[in-house]
Design a protein around this motif. Structure first.
Motif, PDB file in Angstrom:
ATOM      1  N   VAL A 124       1.370  -1.545  -0.099  1.00 12.00           N
ATOM      2  CA  VAL A 124       0.164  -0.095   0.176  1.00 12.00           C
ATOM      3  C   VAL A 124       0.938   1.517   0.161  1.00 12.00           C
ATOM      4  CG1 VAL A 124      -1.772   1.090   1.259  1.00 12.00           C
ATOM      5  CG2 VAL A 124      -1.977  -1.577   1.025  1.00 12.00           C
ATOM      6  N   TRP A 125       1.822   1.650   0.814  1.00 16.18           N
ATOM      7  CA  TRP A 125       2.861   2.902   0.768  1.00 16.18           C
ATOM      8  C   TRP A 125       3.181   2.988  -0.384  1.00 16.18           C
ATOM      9  CZ3 TRP A 125       2.663   6.199   4.258  1.00 16.18           C
ATOM     10  CH2 TRP A 125       2.079   6.029   5.504  1.00 16.18           C
ATOM     11  N   THR A 126       4.233   1.826  -1.245  1.00 13.34           N
ATOM     12  CA  THR A 126       4.617   2.103  -2.295  1.00 13.34           C
ATOM     13  C   THR A 126       3.305   2.351  -3.253  1.00 13.34           C
ATOM     14  OG1 THR A 126       6.013  -0.435  -1.537  1.00 13.34           O
ATOM     15  CG2 THR A 126       6.261   0.194  -3.613  1.00 13.34           C
TER      16      THR A 126
ATOM     17  N   PRO B 102      10.713   5.722   8.482  1.00  8.62           N
ATOM     18  CA  PRO B 102       9.605   6.217   9.166  1.00  8.62           C
ATOM     19  C   PRO B 102       7.762   5.634   8.378  1.00  8.62           C
ATOM     20  CG  PRO B 102       9.819   7.656   7.212  1.00  8.62           C
ATOM     21  CD  PRO B 102      10.871   6.441   7.442  1.00  8.62           C
ATOM     22  N   ASN B 103       7.679   5.136   7.297  1.00  7.12           N
ATOM     23  CA  ASN B 103       6.580   4.799   7.426  1.00  7.12           C
ATOM     24  C   ASN B 103       6.006   3.185   8.311  1.00  7.12           C
ATOM     25  OD1 ASN B 103       6.294   6.368   5.558  1.00  7.12           O
ATOM     26  ND2 ASN B 103       6.287   4.416   3.344  1.00  7.12           N
ATOM     27  N   ASP B 104       7.404   2.628   8.289  1.00  7.45           N
ATOM     28  CA  ASP B 104       7.144   1.121   8.681  1.00  7.45           C
ATOM     29  C   ASP B 104       6.910   1.070  10.687  1.00  7.45           C
ATOM     30  OD1 ASP B 104       6.878  -0.642   6.661  1.00  7.45           O
ATOM     31  OD2 ASP B 104       8.288  -0.175   6.459  1.00  7.45           O
ATOM     32  N   ASP B 105       7.540   2.423  10.785  1.00  9.00           N
ATOM     33  CA  ASP B 105       7.937   3.030  11.931  1.00  9.00           C
ATOM     34  C   ASP B 105       6.879   3.260  12.905  1.00  9.00           C
ATOM     35  OD1 ASP B 105       9.624   3.222  14.592  1.00  9.00           O
ATOM     36  OD2 ASP B 105      10.578   5.710  13.525  1.00  9.00           O
ATOM     37  N   LEU B 106       6.128   4.022  11.754  1.00 10.21           N
ATOM     38  CA  LEU B 106       4.473   4.211  11.940  1.00 10.21           C
ATOM     39  C   LEU B 106       3.570   2.947  12.530  1.00 10.21           C
ATOM     40  CD1 LEU B 106       2.238   6.259  12.122  1.00 10.21           C
ATOM     41  CD2 LEU B 106       1.826   5.866   9.942  1.00 10.21           C
TER      42      LEU B 106
ATOM     43  N   VAL C  93      -4.228   4.207   6.782  1.00 10.29           N
ATOM     44  CA  VAL C  93      -5.208   5.090   6.360  1.00 10.29           C
ATOM     45  C   VAL C  93      -4.356   6.344   5.302  1.00 10.29           C
ATOM     46  CG1 VAL C  93      -6.309   6.965   7.489  1.00 10.29           C
ATOM     47  CG2 VAL C  93      -6.172   4.252   8.338  1.00 10.29           C
ATOM     48  N   PRO C  94      -3.033   6.445   6.319  1.00 10.98           N
ATOM     49  CA  PRO C  94      -2.880   7.467   5.317  1.00 10.98           C
ATOM     50  C   PRO C  94      -2.137   7.948   3.824  1.00 10.98           C
ATOM     51  CG  PRO C  94      -1.590   7.979   7.585  1.00 10.98           C
ATOM     52  CD  PRO C  94      -2.443   6.331   7.475  1.00 10.98           C
ATOM     53  N   PRO C  95      -1.074   6.534   3.681  1.00 13.59           N
ATOM     54  CA  PRO C  95      -1.684   6.637   2.250  1.00 13.59           C
ATOM     55  C   PRO C  95      -2.866   6.080   1.251  1.00 13.59           C
ATOM     56  CG  PRO C  95      -0.583   4.023   3.292  1.00 13.59           C
ATOM     57  CD  PRO C  95      -0.470   5.321   3.938  1.00 13.59           C
ATOM     58  N   LEU C  96      -3.052   5.597   1.780  1.00  8.63           N
ATOM     59  CA  LEU C  96      -4.646   5.240   0.851  1.00  8.63           C
ATOM     60  C   LEU C  96      -5.286   7.097   0.762  1.00  8.63           C
ATOM     61  CD1 LEU C  96      -6.655   2.438   2.558  1.00  8.63           C
ATOM     62  CD2 LEU C  96      -5.285   2.492   0.321  1.00  8.63           C
ATOM     63  N   ILE C  97      -5.719   7.739   1.738  1.00 11.84           N
ATOM     64  CA  ILE C  97      -6.311   9.165   1.779  1.00 11.84           C
ATOM     65  C   ILE C  97      -4.989   9.952   0.342  1.00 11.84           C
ATOM     66  CG2 ILE C  97      -5.837  11.120   2.283  1.00 11.84           C
ATOM     67  CD1 ILE C  97      -6.472   9.820   5.467  1.00 11.84           C
ATOM     68  N   ILE C  98      -3.469   9.682   0.512  1.00 10.65           N
ATOM     69  CA  ILE C  98      -2.410   9.393  -1.219  1.00 10.65           C
ATOM     70  C   ILE C  98      -2.834   9.049  -2.040  1.00 10.65           C
ATOM     71  CG2 ILE C  98      -0.545  10.477  -1.744  1.00 10.65           C
ATOM     72  CD1 ILE C  98      -1.065  12.241   0.498  1.00 10.65           C
TER      73      ILE C  98
ATOM     74  N   GLY D  48      -1.356  -7.477  -5.436  1.00 12.87           N
ATOM     75  CA  GLY D  48      -0.699  -6.833  -4.644  1.00 12.87           C
ATOM     76  C   GLY D  48      -0.925  -6.361  -4.017  1.00 12.87           C
ATOM     77  N   THR D  49      -1.844  -5.696  -3.991  1.00  9.04           N
ATOM     78  CA  THR D  49      -2.100  -4.466  -3.302  1.00  9.04           C
ATOM     79  C   THR D  49      -3.170  -4.857  -2.138  1.00  9.04           C
ATOM     80  OG1 THR D  49      -1.840  -3.095  -4.558  1.00  9.04           O
ATOM     81  CG2 THR D  49      -3.096  -1.751  -2.151  1.00  9.04           C
ATOM     82  N   VAL D  50      -4.132  -5.660  -2.199  1.00  2.00           N
ATOM     83  CA  VAL D  50      -5.237  -6.744  -1.815  1.00  2.00           C
ATOM     84  C   VAL D  50      -3.752  -7.655  -1.583  1.00  2.00           C
ATOM     85  CG1 VAL D  50      -7.114  -8.121  -2.000  1.00  2.00           C
ATOM     86  CG2 VAL D  50      -6.596  -6.069  -3.159  1.00  2.00           C
TER      87      VAL D  50
END
Length: 245
Positions: free
Chosen positions: A39-41, A161-165, A187-192, A210-212
């Motif tokens: 998701v982040w990527t 920081p993504n994984d630190d979150l 939640v943040p990457p889905l909004i972006i 892959g995202t799912v």
């Protein structure tokens, strides 16, 4: 005791380096398949298309490293707020991770896509064997991401920081539950991604199967990796800071 402490730090640093390389290569592999990334990527890929004002993955990849760095800095600030401490040392460690990781992803993506020709696989039902190959490669990449996250979270020297979150959500708010913390951190990457999709005229890149897969399995694979991938390498968990918010 000093010898044991030095040996432990060296071991943590070794697995940190391995995890950064593995994480960047695995993320880039999932991008190259075109079947969906974590998701982040996937969010960063779509943001890169938005920033570059292009529909070309090759052109978007030219700004991928910079976008990932700026993305990481923003998330690092959010992470510091959620940790309830003004921990500038931790913030600096986040940046030390995100810079090499980001540009390694930018480098590995054309390596997989162009040098190894993975992007030329026709991943559709008219070419079932090529589709199966792409699916397997995508899953391998996503498994690699989860294993890498497990390794550098256990090292706890520096983290993306993504994984630190996810790490802070997991241990400060969600009682150590890896899968639940992973879902909450999405939640943040889905909004972006939603904003980028709107700006890109409704088009999405690196979002799909892959995202799912990552959304459902990454937290579980990460938790499994904690126990089975280098099982003697335990979490070095700490929250250290100089000033509370």
């Amino acid at each position: 005791m000093n010898f044991l402490k030095t040996a432990d730090v060296k071991r943590r640093f070794f697995w940190l380096v391995i995890s950064i390389i593995l994480n960047s290569a695995a993320n880039a592999l999932s991008i190259a398949t075109g079947l969906g990334s974590a998701v982040w990527t996937g969010s960063a890929v779509n943001l890169s298309h938005w920033v570059a004002h292009t529909t070309s993955p090759a052109i978007a990849n030219h700004v991928m490293g910079t976008v990932l760095v700026l993305y990481g800095v923003s998330v690092a600030f959010l992470t510091m707020l959620l940790s309830r401490h003004l921990d500038w040392a931790r913030f600096a460690r986040n940046i030390l991770f995100v810079v090499p990781f980001s540009y390694l992803v930018q480098w590995f993506t054309p390596f997989w896509s162009d040098t190894l020709k993975i992007s030329q696989l026709q991943a559709n039902f008219q070419h079932p064997w090529q589709l199966l190959t792409s699916v397997i490669l995508d899953i391998i990449g996503l498994l690699g991401v989860a294993v890498a996250v497990s390794l550098y979270q256990r090292a706890n020297l520096i983290m993306h920081p993504n994984d630190d979150l996810s790490y802070i959500l997991r241990f400060r708010y969600l009682h150590g539950l890896a899968s639940v913390s992973q879902w909450a951190s999405y939640v943040p990457p889905l909004i972006i991604t939603a904003l980028s999709c709107f700006a890109n005229g409704g088009r999405l890149w690196s979002f799909g199967f892959g995202t799912v897969w990552a959304f459902i399995t990454q937290g579980y694979v990460q938790g499994w990796s904690d126990q089975h991938v280098v099982p003697t390498f335990r979490h070095h968990f700490s929250f250290q800071s100089s000033k509370k918010l």
